[in-house]
Motif scaffolding. Structure first.
Motif, PDB file in Angstrom:
ATOM      1  N   UNK A 141       0.830  -1.209   0.000  1.00 40.08           N
ATOM      2  CA  UNK A 141       0.000   0.000   0.000  1.00 40.08           C
ATOM      3  C   UNK A 141       0.866   1.262   0.000  1.00 40.08           C
ATOM      4  N   UNK A 142       1.966   1.225   0.761  1.00 35.54           N
ATOM      5  CA  UNK A 142       2.850   2.387   0.817  1.00 35.54           C
ATOM      6  C   UNK A 142       3.483   2.650  -0.543  1.00 35.54           C
ATOM      7  N   UNK A 143       3.949   1.600  -1.193  1.00 34.63           N
ATOM      8  CA  UNK A 143       4.602   1.794  -2.494  1.00 34.63           C
ATOM      9  C   UNK A 143       3.606   2.241  -3.554  1.00 34.63           C
ATOM     10  N   UNK A 144       2.386   1.705  -3.535  1.00 32.86           N
ATOM     11  CA  UNK A 144       1.367   2.141  -4.492  1.00 32.86           C
ATOM     12  C   UNK A 144       1.013   3.611  -4.280  1.00 32.86           C
ATOM     13  N   UNK A 145       0.911   4.017  -3.017  1.00 33.88           N
ATOM     14  CA  UNK A 145       0.591   5.417  -2.737  1.00 33.88           C
ATOM     15  C   UNK A 145       1.696   6.349  -3.234  1.00 33.88           C
ATOM     16  N   UNK A 146       2.955   5.910  -3.147  1.00 32.10           N
ATOM     17  CA  UNK A 146       4.075   6.739  -3.612  1.00 32.10           C
ATOM     18  C   UNK A 146       4.111   6.841  -5.134  1.00 32.10           C
ATOM     19  N   UNK A 147       3.862   5.724  -5.791  1.00 35.91           N
ATOM     20  CA  UNK A 147       4.033   5.689  -7.245  1.00 35.91           C
ATOM     21  C   UNK A 147       2.777   6.157  -7.993  1.00 35.91           C
ATOM     22  N   UNK A 148       1.648   5.537  -7.670  1.00 32.53           N
ATOM     23  CA  UNK A 148       0.434   5.814  -8.424  1.00 32.53           C
ATOM     24  C   UNK A 148      -0.759   5.418  -7.560  1.00 32.53           C
ATOM     25  N   UNK A 149      -1.353   6.346  -6.822  1.00 32.10           N
ATOM     26  CA  UNK A 149      -2.466   5.983  -5.934  1.00 32.10           C
ATOM     27  C   UNK A 149      -3.556   5.234  -6.691  1.00 32.10           C
TER      28      UNK A 149
END
Length: 460
Positions: free
Chosen positions: A173-181
């Protein structure tokens, strides 16, 4: 010297108890039960190490097998409850350690072990099972590259199959929020231990079963994820039920099981393998900043292309204008032709007017008053003659002269002879001043009804 207890010289036909005989007869069932009690009482629980042979699961859910080593074989049975709780799918040729009770099956006079728990005999056996299952599924084409599906470039909804409490889901979830919510659906499952494989398989199948237009959005991409661990910890992702669910998924699947050095059969069945769960999130979506930069670049390039096209079109238009002839040159012949046609039109109109005036003069000369009066008198004479003729043939005029018109009272048809009068019976006589009804009878007052020989009628 003959044994007194087993003397065969007597030649007896019927068995009898001999004096001093301390071995009373017993049935086969009694002997089997005695042996069963002895074996079960002597050994109790045992742990046997051996290789599985003849593995078979009955329709009842019970499983039957043999455990063997280099010199001996023992039958084994696993009742349905224990068989469903096994942490792996047994196969022939796998070395295991089985824990259970020794017993005797009287129906076949065989001793066997009732297995309560069965485990692989070390990581070597686990790897052997891994390779054997891998070869089996590969032979079925489940790992064929042609089966792999392309991942969506920008998935609207991502389904994640993992434990809801571990660090894996937080990292994703953290990586998705950083890259492309993105919109993320988490299907919580156990990732190791009893029942984990079935839960993971059910989660993948559940995401595929969601309708495209339902209240819960159907994922465009599925991530099956788990943190690192030993091969035993990751075994749920090597189970056949899990691998088949991943391979048969209509939605593209990224397998992110363990660390980069860990390998599971789900990695081979998935459409793409990620070395870690965090890497799976990076693969699943692009970087939003990169997407925006790409869109801006494409917009700038499109604008430049449009501007360049417009400029080149203007240049071509200027070049064409230069080679086009002058307006007077193009329109001169057409103007001259129009003037010529206008002159011809004036002359044609004058000629038409002259011809029409001459025709009018000729027609006016033929319309003299005397001729018209003669034509009117002739027409009036013809009309008067036709009127006199109509008056002469009018039947009502004859009534003025004393004649009577006879007609059938019922049908109203004109009666013109005796037969029609007989047939009518009742008639109407139309005089000059009105009608009179009458009845046709024979002389003497008799009716003509039914008479075939008509006579001269009389009117009453």
């Amino acid at each position: 010297m003959a044994d007194p207890f087993f003397d065969t010289s007597s030649g007896r036909l019927v068995a009898e108890q001999m004096p001093g005989d301390n071995a009373p007869e017993m049935s086969v069932s009694e002997l089997s039960l005695a042996l069963k009690r002895m074996v079960e009482g002597e050994f109790g629980h045992v742990r046997l190490r051996g290789e599985i042979s003849g593995w078979k699961r009955a329709a009842s859910g019970h499983a039957y097998l043999c455990l063997k080593d280099a010199d001996a074989v023992i039958d084994g049975v696993i009742w349905r409850g224990a068989a469903s709780a096994l942490a792996f799918s047994p196969q022939d040729g796998i070395e295991v350690i089985a824990t259970g009770k020794l017993t005797i099956y009287p129906g076949r006079s065989k001793y066997q072990i009732v297995i309560e728990r069965m485990e692989l005999a070390g990581e070597g056996a686990l790897m052997a099972l891994f390779e054997k299952l891998k070869a089996k599924l590969a032979g079925e084409g489940l790992f064929d590259p042609a089966r792999k599906k392309r991942l969506p470039y920008m998935p609207r909804t991502i389904g994640v199959v993992t434990s809801p409490t571990g660090a894996v889901i937080r990292d994703i979830l953290h990586r998705l929020a950083d890259r492309f919510p993105s919109h993320v659906l988490v299907w919580p499952v156990k990732v190791q231990g009893e029942g984990a494989a079935a839960e993971v398989a059910a989660a993948v199948q559940g995401f595929n079963a969601l309708p495209a237009d339902g209240p819960v959005p159907r994922p465009d991409l599925i991530i099956v994820a788990r943190g690192g661990g030993s091969i035993e910890d990751l075994w749920a992702f090597n189970e056949e039920v899990t691998v088949r669910a991943v391979a048969n998924s209509e939605i593209p699947v990224i397998s992110a099981v363990g660390h980069e050095t860990d390998t599971s059969l789900c990695d081979f069945a998935a459409d793409l393998r990620a070395p870690t769960p965090t890497a799976a999130a990076e693969i699943a979506v692009p970087v939003l900043a990169d997407v925006r930069h790409t869109v801006a670049t494409l917009a700038h390039r499109t604008e430049r292309c449009v501007r360049r096209y417009h400029e080149r079109a203007g240049e071509r238009l200027v070049a064409l204008v230069r080679v086009l002839p002058r307006r007077d040159t193009l329109l001169g012949p057409q103007r001259q032709k129009m003037d010529d046609l206008a002159g011809r039109l004036d002359r044609a109109l004058e000629r038409r007017v002259t011809l029409a005036r001459a025709q009018l003069d000729r027609d006016a000369g033929a319309l003299r008053p005397a001729i018209l009066e003669q034509l009117v008198a002739t027409a009036r004479h013809r009309f008067e003659g036709a009127s006199r003729l109509l008056d002469s043939v009018n039947p009502d005029n004859l009534l003025q002269r004393g004649y009577v018109r006879v007609s059938a009272k019922v049908s109203g048809k004109v009666v013109s002879n005796v037969a029609e009068a007989h047939a009518a019976g009742a008639i109407t006589l139309q005089f000059r001043d009105g009608p009179v009804d009458a009845r046709v009878e024979r002389p003497g007052g008799k009716s003509y009804a039914g008479s075939s020989a008509p006579e001269q009628p009389s009117l009453l």
